[in-house]
Every structure is written in C-alpha cells, then in structure tokens.
Design a protein around this motif. Structure first.
Motif, PDB file in Angstrom:
ATOM      1  N   GLU A 265       0.678  -0.980  -0.019  1.00 39.74           N
ATOM      2  CA  GLU A 265       0.066   0.084  -0.125  1.00 39.74           C
ATOM      3  C   GLU A 265       0.873   1.233  -0.126  1.00 39.74           C
ATOM      4  O   GLU A 265       1.960   1.420   0.483  1.00 39.74           O
ATOM      5  N   ILE A 266       0.440   2.285  -0.467  1.00 32.68           N
ATOM      6  CA  ILE A 266       1.044   3.505  -0.830  1.00 32.68           C
ATOM      7  C   ILE A 266       1.032   4.438   0.520  1.00 32.68           C
ATOM      8  O   ILE A 266      -0.295   4.619   1.080  1.00 32.68           O
ATOM      9  N   LEU A 267       1.786   4.543   1.361  1.00 32.16           N
ATOM     10  CA  LEU A 267       1.729   5.144   2.659  1.00 32.16           C
ATOM     11  C   LEU A 267       1.786   6.799   2.609  1.00 32.16           C
ATOM     12  O   LEU A 267       1.285   7.519   3.296  1.00 32.16           O
ATOM     13  N   ASP A 268       2.671   7.313   1.648  1.00 33.21           N
ATOM     14  CA  ASP A 268       2.835   8.467   1.308  1.00 33.21           C
ATOM     15  C   ASP A 268       3.567   9.001   0.076  1.00 33.21           C
ATOM     16  O   ASP A 268       4.057   7.877  -0.701  1.00 33.21           O
ATOM     17  N   ILE A 269       3.407  10.033  -0.668  1.00 29.61           N
ATOM     18  CA  ILE A 269       4.124  10.550  -1.854  1.00 29.61           C
ATOM     19  C   ILE A 269       4.933  11.629  -1.462  1.00 29.61           C
ATOM     20  O   ILE A 269       4.453  12.648  -0.930  1.00 29.61           O
ATOM     21  N   VAL A 270       6.229  11.465  -1.767  1.00 26.40           N
ATOM     22  CA  VAL A 270       7.233  12.734  -1.448  1.00 26.40           C
ATOM     23  C   VAL A 270       7.618  13.323  -2.730  1.00 26.40           C
ATOM     24  O   VAL A 270       8.311  12.656  -3.897  1.00 26.40           O
ATOM     25  N   GLU A 271       7.387  14.621  -2.839  1.00 26.74           N
ATOM     26  CA  GLU A 271       7.836  15.227  -4.038  1.00 26.74           C
ATOM     27  C   GLU A 271       9.504  15.405  -3.870  1.00 26.74           C
ATOM     28  O   GLU A 271       9.987  16.053  -2.946  1.00 26.74           O
ATOM     29  N   THR A 272      10.175  15.289  -5.046  1.00 24.15           N
ATOM     30  CA  THR A 272      11.531  15.637  -5.075  1.00 24.15           C
ATOM     31  C   THR A 272      11.915  16.566  -6.318  1.00 24.15           C
ATOM     32  O   THR A 272      11.103  16.567  -7.144  1.00 24.15           O
ATOM     33  N   ASP A 273      13.032  16.528  -6.311  1.00 26.46           N
ATOM     34  CA  ASP A 273      13.560  17.411  -7.542  1.00 26.46           C
ATOM     35  C   ASP A 273      13.882  16.454  -8.572  1.00 26.46           C
ATOM     36  O   ASP A 273      14.247  16.643  -9.825  1.00 26.46           O
ATOM     37  N   ALA A 274      13.750  15.206  -8.477  1.00 31.63           N
ATOM     38  CA  ALA A 274      13.898  14.282  -9.714  1.00 31.63           C
ATOM     39  C   ALA A 274      12.201  13.772  -9.945  1.00 31.63           C
ATOM     40  O   ALA A 274      11.400  14.392 -10.401  1.00 31.63           O
ATOM     41  N   LEU A 275      11.910  12.521  -9.382  1.00 36.71           N
ATOM     42  CA  LEU A 275      10.519  12.072  -9.495  1.00 36.71           C
ATOM     43  C   LEU A 275       9.988  12.122  -8.237  1.00 36.71           C
ATOM     44  O   LEU A 275      10.397  12.064  -7.076  1.00 36.71           O
ATOM     45  N   PRO A 276       8.512  11.950  -8.209  1.00 38.17           N
ATOM     46  CA  PRO A 276       7.907  11.772  -6.819  1.00 38.17           C
ATOM     47  C   PRO A 276       8.165  10.368  -6.471  1.00 38.17           C
ATOM     48  O   PRO A 276       8.174   9.404  -7.418  1.00 38.17           O
ATOM     49  N   VAL A 277       8.136  10.422  -5.268  1.00 45.03           N
ATOM     50  CA  VAL A 277       8.513   8.896  -4.723  1.00 45.03           C
ATOM     51  C   VAL A 277       7.394   8.370  -3.880  1.00 45.03           C
ATOM     52  O   VAL A 277       6.844   8.976  -2.884  1.00 45.03           O
ATOM     53  N   LEU A 278       7.022   7.203  -4.187  1.00 46.40           N
ATOM     54  CA  LEU A 278       6.218   6.452  -3.509  1.00 46.40           C
ATOM     55  C   LEU A 278       6.559   5.748  -2.168  1.00 46.40           C
ATOM     56  O   LEU A 278       7.708   4.809  -2.400  1.00 46.40           O
ATOM     57  N   ILE A 279       6.205   6.006  -1.248  1.00 47.61           N
ATOM     58  CA  ILE A 279       6.630   5.307   0.367  1.00 47.61           C
ATOM     59  C   ILE A 279       5.753   4.333   0.568  1.00 47.61           C
ATOM     60  O   ILE A 279       4.244   4.325   0.748  1.00 47.61           O
ATOM     61  N   LEU A 280       6.138   3.025   0.265  1.00 53.57           N
ATOM     62  CA  LEU A 280       5.540   1.821   0.493  1.00 53.57           C
ATOM     63  C   LEU A 280       5.197   1.192   1.843  1.00 53.57           C
ATOM     64  O   LEU A 280       6.528   1.319   2.336  1.00 53.57           O
ATOM     65  N   ASP A 281       4.465   0.350   2.060  1.00 53.57           N
ATOM     66  CA  ASP A 281       5.012  -0.453   3.292  1.00 53.57           C
ATOM     67  C   ASP A 281       5.530  -1.809   2.915  1.00 53.57           C
ATOM     68  O   ASP A 281       5.678  -2.640   3.978  1.00 53.57           O
ATOM     69  N   ALA A 282       6.084  -1.930   1.747  1.00 55.71           N
ATOM     70  CA  ALA A 282       7.008  -3.164   1.419  1.00 55.71           C
ATOM     71  C   ALA A 282       8.238  -2.356   1.370  1.00 55.71           C
ATOM     72  O   ALA A 282       8.445  -1.186   1.077  1.00 55.71           O
ATOM     73  N   SER A 283       9.192  -3.327   1.028  1.00 54.40           N
ATOM     74  CA  SER A 283      10.774  -2.893   1.123  1.00 54.40           C
ATOM     75  C   SER A 283      11.656  -3.766   0.264  1.00 54.40           C
ATOM     76  O   SER A 283      11.387  -5.023   0.584  1.00 54.40           O
ATOM     77  N   ALA A 284      12.337  -3.169  -0.499  1.00 60.12           N
ATOM     78  CA  ALA A 284      13.551  -3.905  -1.146  1.00 60.12           C
ATOM     79  C   ALA A 284      14.455  -4.775  -0.241  1.00 60.12           C
ATOM     80  O   ALA A 284      14.805  -5.806  -0.280  1.00 60.12           O
ATOM     81  N   ALA A 285      14.853  -4.046   0.614  1.00 60.88           N
ATOM     82  CA  ALA A 285      15.832  -4.358   1.716  1.00 60.88           C
ATOM     83  C   ALA A 285      15.210  -5.107   2.702  1.00 60.88           C
ATOM     84  O   ALA A 285      15.988  -6.494   2.876  1.00 60.88           O
ATOM     85  N   CYS A 286      14.061  -5.429   2.874  1.00 69.04           N
ATOM     86  CA  CYS A 286      13.422  -6.252   3.852  1.00 69.04           C
ATOM     87  C   CYS A 286      12.774  -7.408   3.389  1.00 69.04           C
ATOM     88  O   CYS A 286      12.555  -8.561   3.748  1.00 69.04           O
ATOM     89  N   HIS A 287      12.094  -7.000   2.379  1.00 70.07           N
ATOM     90  CA  HIS A 287      11.077  -7.924   1.750  1.00 70.07           C
ATOM     91  C   HIS A 287      11.508  -8.615   0.387  1.00 70.07           C
ATOM     92  O   HIS A 287      11.064  -9.671   0.085  1.00 70.07           O
TER      93      HIS A 287
END
Length: 375
Positions: free
Chosen positions: A250-272
């Motif tokens: 699920e998308i928890l937040d959307i962070v605007e950056t100077d590159a792309l908007p970043v989707l903050i998910l409750d899944a993780s590359a590092a963990c999952h």
C-alpha cells in the motif's frame, strides 16, 4: 486480481495453480528422460506447498541442517544436501536426514566419509566455465571461487568412496548454457564418470520460463545417462515457483523531490525482496510500464530509513494516491527465504491463492517474531 487487492499489506500471496503448472512441466521432463528433479529449498521453502510439490517432484535439496530437516519433515521424499563446509557438531544429524550428501572439498570428503554409512556420497566440482554474464555474485565459476574442486586438484584416489559428481554453474539460464557447461564438465571430469552412479546438474535451470528450450535440456540429460550409465539429478528452485507469487503493498505517502515523485510503500526492497538490491534487478509490477512509457512516472521506495531502499522507477496510466494498492509479481522465489526485520519492519503475511483466485491466510507475523530473533 480483486482478491489480491483485498488482502492486508504487505503480504506474499502464493499462486498455487501456477506452482502446479510449473511442477507439471518439470514432471514431464522427468517422465521423458528418467531424470530426477528436486526442489532447491534455498529459493522457495514455503512448506505449506510441499504436499503439492511432492506430488510431482522426486524430493528436496538442502544447503544445511535446517533445510535438510524441513525437507525430511515436510516432504519426506529423496532428501539431498550440499554445503561448502559441514559443522562437526551437526554432521551426524545431517547424514541421518539425507539420502545424498555432497562435499565441496577433498579435505571435507576425507574427514567425513567414514561417518556417511547408508548415505550416497558426492563431490562438487568446478568446471571453470562461466556463463553468467552480469551477475558475478551468483557465478560459482568466477576466478578464485570457493565452490567446487577444480580438475587440477583432483585425482582418482580422491574419489574413492564417491558415488557421484555435482556441479552448479547456472543462474536463471537456458539450456544452451547447460550444454556449454556440460561440454567443459565432460572434458575435465569425463574420465571419472564411468565409475559414478549419478551426476547432479545443480540448479539455475529456468525450465518453466516461456522461452526455455526443454528439448535441448532433455537431450543433455539423455546424453549423460546413455554415455556414462548414470542417474541424472537436477535441483532447480526458481523453476518450481517461477511467476507463482505476489507481494501486495500500500502507498503510505508520496514525497515530491527534484527528480521523480517517490511512493513510500509498506513493502521494502531491503526487507522483503533483497535480491532487488543484491542482483540488482527491477521486479515486475502489475499494471505498470517502464519510466516515461505511461503518463505518470514514480520512484518506488519504502518506509525504512535506508536511503538506498529503492525498488525502481515505474510508470502508470493514471495518477496514484495514498492508500492505493500495488502488486509486485514473481515474488515467490528468493523473497520469503531471504526477508528480514531490519528497522523493525514487520514481515509480510503469507497467503495461498487457489485456482479460483480465493486467498486464504497461511501465516501472519507479529512483534514476537521480531523480538525473538534477538537477545
């Protein structure tokens, strides 16, 4: 699809129909060639599926004591093990659980052979034939490899008491690379094969992939059987569960950056899905495209504190919002077996999905699972 979007996030969902389809393909290879195919538990060890897999395959293969126990307890068919080295305190239990035990060095072979009564003994060899391409971390034939005995370090005397030779050189590869490897293997070790009972081709065979050349694989198997009068084993992990799992998030937040908007998910590359960072690779995501291919492009990340916990850049037909669900595909392999609780991030639940798309909970994890891993 609807059921996938309704299960709690994050969750792994095992597609049991796809597992069975893959196993039917593998059983077909066994029936046409007389070889034996084993599940490599290092890629997929969701033992809730072992009764299903065991209806088709010859057994399991392990990388150490715990996987050997799991294979014996949950499938209880042929049970093989290979480890780069065995711990003396565990060795007798490993032997008691396994039908085949494969050693990585002549020194380990000589040390433990007297304790292998009743178990078929093998030695892993290194044909020094790299076909890996870009994934050096998964290349057992890379210069200086610790995996397998090279021809220059092996004599006939070293093979007294050995029933079979084992090699494992592939990773997500087609049978043309196996054919290349077999030529090198025969050239270097063929003189020993006439005295062997079996040969193990190891894993890394993407047999259930759509473009895999099964006919060439079967020709390789039959060539070895007919030339040397040996039984042939293969031990794929990915081929059993290829494209047979999902990770819902699920998308928890959307962070605007100077590159792309970043989707903050409750899944993780590092963990999952650690292979995303280790290989690295870009996991398939249902309904998405390459960056810029569709109207809206986002960078997908996680709510861990690791700056590099980036899953990849994806595009979508419509704008995404907080609360939207996403589904990663091909998430059965090297996910559940490698996940972790870094940052205290909860482990995803595990669901099974039947042929009708109905999802049932198999296992959910809690704070206790995180706490009890620690002191």
């Amino acid at each position: 699809m609807q059921q996938l979007l309704q299960v709690p996030t994050p969750s792994y969902v095992i597609d049991e129909q796809k597992i069975e389809e893959n196993c039917r393909v593998l059983r077909g290879v066994m029936e046409r060639t007389g070889c034996k195919i084993l599940l490599a538990q290092k890629a997929f060890s969701a033992f809730s599926q072992y009764p299903l897999i065991g209806n088709y395959l010859a057994g399991t293969t392990a990388s150490g004591l715990f996987e050997a126990r799991l294979g014996r307890e949950e499938m209880n068919k042929e049970n093989h093990v290979f480890s780069p080295a065995y711990r003396d305190s565990e060795f007798d239990e490993v032997v008691s659980l396994c039908d085949h035990i494969v050693f990585n060095s002549v020194a380990q072979l000589k040390k433990y052979l007297p304790r292998c009564s009743g178990t078929s003994v093998g030695l892993r060899v290194n044909p020094r034939c790299s076909t890996q391409g870009d994934h050096a971390i998964y290349d057992p034939c890379a210069p200086g490899s610790r995996l397998g005995v090279t021809r220059d370090r092996l004599t006939k005397a070293d093979l007294e008491g050995v029933d079979g030779l084992h090699f494992h050189t592939l990773c997500e590869q087609n049978s043309d690379d196996l054919e290349t490897t077999l030529a090198a293997f025969e050239e270097q070790f063929g003189e020993f094969l006439y005295d062997m009972k079996w040969v193990n081709f190891g894993g890394g065979h993407h047999i259930t992939r759509a473009d895999y050349d099964i006919e060439k694989l079967e020709a390789c198997i039959c060539h070895m059987k007919n030339t040397y009068n040996v039984e042939v084993y293969l031990e794929p992990g990915e081929a059993v569960a290829l494209n047979a799992g999902y990770l819902t998030t699920e998308i928890l937040d959307i962070v605007e950056t100077d590159a792309l908007p970043v989707l903050i998910l409750d899944a993780s590359a590092a963990c999952h899905m650690p292979d995303v960072l280790e290989m690295p690779y870009r996991p398939p995501l249902r309904g998405s495209g390459q960056p810029g291919e569709k109207a809206y492009t986002y960078r997908l990340s996680s709510y861990t504190c690791l700056a590099g916990d980036i899953i990849g850049d994806y595009s979508f037909d419509s704008e995404l919002h907080v609360g939207d669900r996403l589904v990663f595909e091909d998430m059965a392999i090297y996910s559940m077996v490698k996940n972790n609780t870094f940052n205290g991030i909860p482990l995803p639940s595990i669901y099974g999905m039947d042929a009708d798309g109905e999802c049932r909970l198999i296992k959910e994890f809690s704070y206790q699972d995180f706490k009890e891993r620690l002191s």
